[in-house]
Scaffold this active site. Structure first.
Site, mmCIF file in Angstrom:
data_model
loop_
_atom_site.group_PDB
_atom_site.id
_atom_site.type_symbol
_atom_site.label_atom_id
_atom_site.label_comp_id
_atom_site.label_asym_id
_atom_site.label_seq_id
_atom_site.Cartn_x
_atom_site.Cartn_y
_atom_site.Cartn_z
ATOM 1 N N ASN A 9 0.852 -1.209 0.272
ATOM 2 C CA ASN A 9 -0.224 -0.384 0.173
ATOM 3 C C ASN A 9 1.087 1.065 0.089
ATOM 4 O O ASN A 9 1.399 1.406 1.427
ATOM 5 C CB ASN A 9 -1.122 0.384 1.149
ATOM 6 C CG ASN A 9 -2.219 1.051 1.399
ATOM 7 O OD1 ASN A 9 -2.091 1.170 0.251
ATOM 8 N ND2 ASN A 9 -2.379 1.287 2.615
ATOM 9 N N LYS A 11 0.109 4.259 0.159
ATOM 10 C CA LYS A 11 -0.535 5.342 0.117
ATOM 11 C C LYS A 11 0.270 6.391 -0.309
ATOM 12 O O LYS A 11 0.074 6.802 -1.823
ATOM 13 C CB LYS A 11 -0.062 5.759 1.812
ATOM 14 C CG LYS A 11 0.262 3.978 2.487
ATOM 15 C CD LYS A 11 0.025 4.195 4.125
ATOM 16 C CE LYS A 11 0.042 3.375 4.312
ATOM 17 N NZ LYS A 11 -0.338 3.930 6.254
ATOM 18 N N HIS A 95 -9.824 1.409 4.541
ATOM 19 C CA HIS A 95 -8.381 1.320 5.648
ATOM 20 C C HIS A 95 -8.512 2.155 6.594
ATOM 21 O O HIS A 95 -9.307 3.437 6.391
ATOM 22 C CB HIS A 95 -7.302 2.092 4.639
ATOM 23 C CG HIS A 95 -5.975 2.054 5.624
ATOM 24 N ND1 HIS A 95 -6.016 3.477 5.840
ATOM 25 C CD2 HIS A 95 -4.980 1.178 4.888
ATOM 26 C CE1 HIS A 95 -4.651 2.802 6.279
ATOM 27 N NE2 HIS A 95 -4.236 1.827 5.885
ATOM 28 N N GLU A 97 -6.971 4.416 7.673
ATOM 29 C CA GLU A 97 -7.280 5.960 6.804
ATOM 30 C C GLU A 97 -8.475 6.970 6.362
ATOM 31 O O GLU A 97 -8.311 7.808 6.573
ATOM 32 C CB GLU A 97 -5.665 6.198 6.371
ATOM 33 C CG GLU A 97 -4.154 5.469 6.959
ATOM 34 C CD GLU A 97 -3.644 5.444 6.590
ATOM 35 O OE1 GLU A 97 -3.232 5.526 5.237
ATOM 36 O OE2 GLU A 97 -1.745 5.167 6.951
ATOM 37 N N GLU A 167 -5.891 -4.697 10.525
ATOM 38 C CA GLU A 167 -5.010 -3.590 10.853
ATOM 39 C C GLU A 167 -5.105 -3.063 11.971
ATOM 40 O O GLU A 167 -5.448 -1.762 11.973
ATOM 41 C CB GLU A 167 -4.505 -2.649 9.394
ATOM 42 C CG GLU A 167 -4.382 -3.800 7.831
ATOM 43 C CD GLU A 167 -3.456 -2.277 7.577
ATOM 44 O OE1 GLU A 167 -2.543 -2.544 6.950
ATOM 45 O OE2 GLU A 167 -4.519 -1.419 6.994
ATOM 46 N N GLY A 173 2.227 2.141 11.040
ATOM 47 C CA GLY A 173 3.377 3.776 10.675
ATOM 48 C C GLY A 173 3.772 4.190 12.175
ATOM 49 O O GLY A 173 4.394 4.724 12.033
ATOM 50 N N SER A 213 3.368 -2.075 10.638
ATOM 51 C CA SER A 213 4.478 -2.166 10.644
ATOM 52 C C SER A 213 4.738 -3.243 10.340
ATOM 53 O O SER A 213 5.852 -4.031 10.888
ATOM 54 C CB SER A 213 5.033 -1.939 11.931
ATOM 55 O OG SER A 213 4.337 -0.620 12.174
HETATM 56 P P1 PGA Z 1 2.189 0.464 7.621
HETATM 57 O O1 PGA Z 1 1.390 0.441 6.926
HETATM 58 O O2 PGA Z 1 3.342 -1.154 7.436
HETATM 59 O O3 PGA Z 1 3.457 1.634 7.235
HETATM 60 O O4 PGA Z 1 2.379 -0.028 8.828
HETATM 61 C C1 PGA Z 1 0.127 -0.457 6.901
HETATM 62 C C2 PGA Z 1 -0.890 -0.199 6.021
HETATM 63 O O5 PGA Z 1 -1.687 1.367 6.418
HETATM 64 O O6 PGA Z 1 -1.560 -0.547 5.414
#
Ligand code: PGA
Length: 251
Positions: A9, A11, A95, A97, A167, A173, A213
């Site tokens: 992803n 982003k 997601h 976000e 997640e 993140g 992460s």
């Molecule tokens: P990350 O994000 O690996 O940077 O923690 C995962 C995601 O949001 O899909």
């Protein structure tokens, strides 16, 4: 046997030059790799570029969002058909976000999921609790509400065409990964829930990714858990070597 699936992803990152460099590096290593399903999910602006680059390889293309309607007066939005036109096969939906910053509810995620399936796209449906919810002992309740909400009305075949991504919001993140046991516990809960909603066979066929992460150093242990069928990778997907190492950890 569920085939593991690792998706990157990206982003809101990557210009077309950066995307080209990254995908060329991925192709050189993973272009003919069949043991794991590999998906990259770039931002809309470089979907076309990446689509051309991955054409004829075993790397698949996904998007990060879409609208539930087919077309119309929805300024700034993109439909499932538009994604299909670019040879997208996957789309990340719900997601955290999107839920947090753009107000997506379980109902919106469900509409999008059904629209994606109707257009023959495979939705990657994201669920996950916040830190406050975990600390308040609400993991089961939150995950159950999100899974039931997002998947409402799907046939067994549609469910099997979908991927679920667990997640935990506190792990995205932040550098804080759920331990493999913590993740496995929620993956098993999701599978049990699917068995109740459908049956054991259907539940046993659905792929559930872990995200939050994931790094080359922790991927192998996470992917080794019985109900973890791959990963949804954010930060570490922006670097070719890290992403390749994570994909190879899924074998
Ligand atoms: P990350 O994000 O690996 O940077 O923690 C995962 C995601 O949001 O899909």
């Amino acid at each position: 046997m569920r085939k593991k699936i690792v998706a990157g992803n990206w982003k809101m990152n990557m210009t077309s030059d950066e995307a080209t460099n990254l995908v060329n590096a991925l192709k050189a290593d993973l272009g003919n790799f069949r043991e794991v399903e590999v998906v990259v999910c770039p931002p809309f602006t470089v979907l076309g570029v990446v689509s051309d680059l991955v054409h004829g390889t075993h790397i698949d293309l996904g998007a990060q969002n879409m609208h539930w309607e087919k077309s119309g007066a929805y300024t700034g939005e993109i439909s499932a058909g538009m994604l299909r036109e670019l040879y997208c096969h996957y789309v990340i939906l719900g997601h955290s976000e999107r839920r947090q910053y753009f107000g997506e509810t379980d109902e919106i995620v469900n509409r999008k999921t059904r629209a994606a399936l109707a257009a023959s796209l495979h939705p990657i449906v994201c669920v996950g609790e916040t830190l406050a919810e975990r600390e308040a002992g609400q993991v089961d309740a939150v995950i159950t509400r999100q899974v039931k909400g997002a998947l409402a009305g799907l046939s067994a075949k549609e469910l099997l065409d979908s991927v679920i991504a667990y997640e935990p919001v506190w792990a995205i993140g932040t550098g804080k990964t759920a331990s493999s046991e913590q993740a496995q516990e929620v993956h098993a809960l999701i599978r049990k829930l699917l068995a109740e909603m459908y049956d054991e066979t259907v539940a046993g066929g659905v792929r559930i990714q872990y995200g939050g992460s994931v790094k080359p150093g922790n991927a192998k242990e996470l992917f080794g858990m019985p109900d973890i069928d791959g990963g949804l990778i954010g930060g570490a997907a922006l670097d070719a070597k890290s992403f390749i190492d994570i994909v190879r950890a899924a074998v």
